[in-house]
Write a protein that holds these residues in place. Sequence first.
Motif, PDB file in Angstrom:
ATOM      1  N   LEU A  53      13.460 -25.427 -15.498  1.00 20.26           N
ATOM      2  CA  LEU A  53      12.034 -25.626 -15.760  1.00 20.26           C
ATOM      3  C   LEU A  53      11.687 -27.106 -15.858  1.00 20.26           C
ATOM      4  N   GLU A  54      12.509 -27.860 -16.560  1.00 16.38           N
ATOM      5  CA  GLU A  54      12.181 -29.272 -16.811  1.00 16.38           C
ATOM      6  C   GLU A  54      12.138 -30.095 -15.517  1.00 16.38           C
ATOM      7  N   GLU A  81       5.365 -18.564 -24.229  1.00 16.24           N
ATOM      8  CA  GLU A  81       5.711 -18.017 -22.909  1.00 16.24           C
ATOM      9  C   GLU A  81       4.561 -17.169 -22.372  1.00 16.24           C
ATOM     10  N   ARG A  87       4.648 -26.756 -22.732  1.00 13.89           N
ATOM     11  CA  ARG A  87       5.527 -25.599 -22.938  1.00 13.89           C
ATOM     12  C   ARG A  87       6.822 -26.049 -23.618  1.00 13.89           C
ATOM     13  N   LEU A  88       7.414 -27.145 -23.127  1.00 15.14           N
ATOM     14  CA  LEU A  88       8.690 -27.605 -23.675  1.00 15.14           C
ATOM     15  C   LEU A  88       8.518 -28.125 -25.102  1.00 15.14           C
ATOM     16  N   ALA A  89       7.289 -28.587 -25.407  1.00 13.43           N
ATOM     17  CA  ALA A  89       7.032 -29.082 -26.761  1.00 13.43           C
ATOM     18  C   ALA A  89       6.645 -27.954 -27.716  1.00 13.43           C
ATOM     19  N   GLY A  90       6.545 -26.741 -27.184  1.00 18.45           N
ATOM     20  CA  GLY A  90       6.206 -25.615 -28.041  1.00 18.45           C
ATOM     21  C   GLY A  90       4.714 -25.435 -28.259  1.00 18.45           C
TER      22      GLY A  90
END
Lengths: 95, 551
Positions: B98-99, B33, B26-29
């Motif tokens: 989130l992280e 969402e 998710r954080l890497a795209g």
Amino acid sequence: MTDRVLKLVTGNRLHDGTVVYFAGSGAWTPQIDDARLVEDKDGAALLAEAQAGSPPHPAVGPALIEAVRDGRRIVPLMLRERIRAFGPTVAYRGD
Amino acid sequence: MYHYDEYDRRFLEERVAQYRDQVRRRLAGQLSEDEFRSLRLMNGLYLQLHAYMLRISIPYGTLSSAKLRGLAEVARRWDKGYGHFTTRQNIQFNWIHLEDTPDILVHLATVELHGIQTSGNSFRNITTDPFAGVAADEIDDPRPYCEIVRQWSALHPEFSFLPRKFKIAINAASEDRAAVKIHDLGLNLRRNAAGEIGFEVLVGGGLGRTPILAQTVRDFVPRRELLAYITACLRVYNQYGRRDNLFKSRIKILVQSLGIEKYRAEVEDEYAAMGAERDALALPDAAVAAMQAQFAPPAYREAANDDAELRRAQAAEPEFARWIERNTRPHKQAGHAIVIVSLKPLGRPTGDCSASQMETVAELADTLSFGEVRVTHDQNLVLPHVRKSALYDLWLRLGAADLATPNIGLASDIIACPGLDYCSLATARSIPVAQALSRHLAEREVAIGPLQIKISGCINACGHHHVGHIGILGLEKNGAESYQITVGGSDSARAALGGIVGPAVAADEVTATVDRLVDTYLRLRRDGERFPDTYRRVGLAPFKEALYVAR
Ligand code: SF4
């Protein structure tokens, strides 16, 4: 305070959820006063600009909201958005 | 207390590892969402107004001191130093990044906690009496049955796509402290004439947009048949529940539209047809006994049931006496008491607890309550096994941490959901309304006697307003907060839904309105009547009239 209703784009920052505002040129800021504020008719274009870019997008759920300008401050119209901008209206008891 | 076995531990480890990878993507795209939302929700992570919110399940409201310390550490390391205990005996952290969440879940797993099944169309945390195992009026300890039902329901393949979320509560005492009638499925533990344990099975309760009290499907299901019978109850719901309309998807709507007789007939048909499956699901006495062993009472030391010293301390200090009267309850074991730790100090957000308060309670649990703590559905904590001789010392130490407000069951012991200060679904604030009311009513709350005020910030009714003696529902009207007020609700064994007293009022009128309703009750009540008793006798009219005249 001017009562002319303007538009800005808000979302929650992807990695930590912090409330952020679109400041233009791909930038997002936690300071609502630094948000890019546009006339109602330019709202859709602003939202499109805020949503552009390749993933990961820095903000989750970008949305247009209404706000008014109060001197140098920007104040959202809806209570919900004021609470997002300025925090809970009650003191909390963390330590 | 139930402890994880090897299977539970490995399962959690695998889940956290999967989740860590999902967060990374998710954080890497790599995940949008839309793709990620259901994955985070499956682990209890919501996105609220200000940040991500992590909801952690506290199975049947039972905590060890180690678990509570684990929660305190989450509050301190990864949040703003506090958490919020909810009406479903869970805890929520409001300011989560989130992280950080994979690390938080790893940390929680070390104390056998997680956020799985705190969202989505799954079986939610099974709730029960916070005094389970210790209440003087208990028939049998409900926790072993909670754990048996939890294990049966956890990731049940047939029921992993229910039409909607599903909440189960189990009560095992003569008083109902688990509010079984407002649950999708409620179980009342009973003993029949032959002395055998079984359950009254109720279905179709729930609040929200369409408040309905659960109705009895069967008076007595023998313990051995419990899992088979509730499988039949769920199967009928799984088959006929409305998946096409979110507002009609809960079991209460199915039971309402079929009628309880038709629903019961469907369940009995299904149950009869289950044949050999019933044997496979049978609950042998040995299995129950093995689970009961996990919840064996602590090794109480013999304590004299001599209250002379306690009475002397009470006579010397009226404040202590008031705390004993309001915040302790009779215990099964001679010489012991159940202590309720108030999370409702005047003017503070209801149910909030700071990291250091959690550590204080954990410490007190270790020294004075066999390491055990409970969470109540009215957002307080419980130290379930305190020797009476330790009560005075405990009172002093709780008081030093602002945890000894002597208000349990009184007007300032308000239930309130987070409301618009935190919740993205809210239509109005709950906490400031609760604060104003508790400040205003505290002075005369002893004279008023038991009074349950319950506040929700939207129609979802997490604050159980329909079953409050006085219920307050926050709405939004033309951009302003307004509040609809009900009276006469109850979540006790004689559960009732409140009646609406008139048009919704503005935020600054709530306190005066509630004041008038309380005055009306005080004027009309007869000796010993609680608010719902008076309401049952006099009806809605005098309350409506009191407000109408005032207008
Ligand atoms: S009742 Fe509404 S506002 Fe309150 S916690 Fe539930 S969803 Fe949020």
